[in-house]
Design a protein around this motif. Structure first.
Motif, PDB file in Angstrom:
ATOM      1  N   ASN A  10      10.608 -28.075 -14.390  1.00 25.55           N
ATOM      2  CA  ASN A  10      10.008 -29.659 -14.328  1.00 25.55           C
ATOM      3  C   ASN A  10      10.089 -29.583 -12.595  1.00 25.55           C
ATOM      4  O   ASN A  10      10.461 -29.656 -12.344  1.00 25.55           O
ATOM      5  CB  ASN A  10      11.045 -30.806 -14.108  1.00 25.55           C
ATOM      6  N   TRP A  11       8.553 -29.412 -11.888  1.00 28.07           N
ATOM      7  CA  TRP A  11       8.371 -29.040 -10.068  1.00 28.07           C
ATOM      8  C   TRP A  11       8.896 -31.014  -9.962  1.00 28.07           C
ATOM      9  O   TRP A  11       9.682 -30.695  -8.538  1.00 28.07           O
ATOM     10  CB  TRP A  11       7.129 -28.845 -10.130  1.00 28.07           C
ATOM     11  N   ARG A  12       8.890 -31.383 -10.437  1.00 34.96           N
ATOM     12  CA  ARG A  12       9.031 -32.903  -9.594  1.00 34.96           C
ATOM     13  C   ARG A  12      10.655 -32.656  -9.524  1.00 34.96           C
ATOM     14  O   ARG A  12      11.054 -33.339  -8.244  1.00 34.96           O
ATOM     15  CB  ARG A  12       8.498 -34.081 -10.064  1.00 34.96           C
ATOM     16  N   SER A  13      11.486 -32.834 -10.894  1.00 35.87           N
ATOM     17  CA  SER A  13      12.792 -32.220 -10.528  1.00 35.87           C
ATOM     18  C   SER A  13      13.180 -31.792  -8.984  1.00 35.87           C
ATOM     19  O   SER A  13      13.799 -31.667  -8.442  1.00 35.87           O
ATOM     20  CB  SER A  13      13.257 -32.867 -11.803  1.00 35.87           C
ATOM     21  N   TYR A  14      12.571 -30.159  -9.740  1.00 35.90           N
ATOM     22  CA  TYR A  14      12.872 -29.869  -9.048  1.00 35.90           C
ATOM     23  C   TYR A  14      12.819 -29.407  -7.218  1.00 35.90           C
ATOM     24  O   TYR A  14      13.772 -29.414  -6.288  1.00 35.90           O
ATOM     25  CB  TYR A  14      12.068 -28.671  -9.153  1.00 35.90           C
TER      26      TYR A  14
END
Length: 51
Positions: free
Chosen positions: A41-45
């Motif tokens: 999950n790129w946003r949370s990463y």
């Protein structure tokens, strides 16, 4: 016709586990997910790492 449990090399516990997984999640619950990476999950990463 269904095979009796004795004719398979499946323990009662494993059969019970498969039944529970199928009842809760249908066919997706029976899929073997070993060896597959979870999608990132790129946003949370980005939020966690600051990148």
């Amino acid at each position: 016709m269904h095979k009796p449990l004795k004719s398979t090399k499946l323990s009662y516990q494993q059969a019970h586990s498969y039944i529970i997984k199928y009842e809760e999640h249908r066919i997706e619950g029976l899929r073997d997910g070993r060896g597959r990476r979870k999608s990132v999950n790129w946003r949370s990463y980005v939020q966690k790492t600051g990148f």
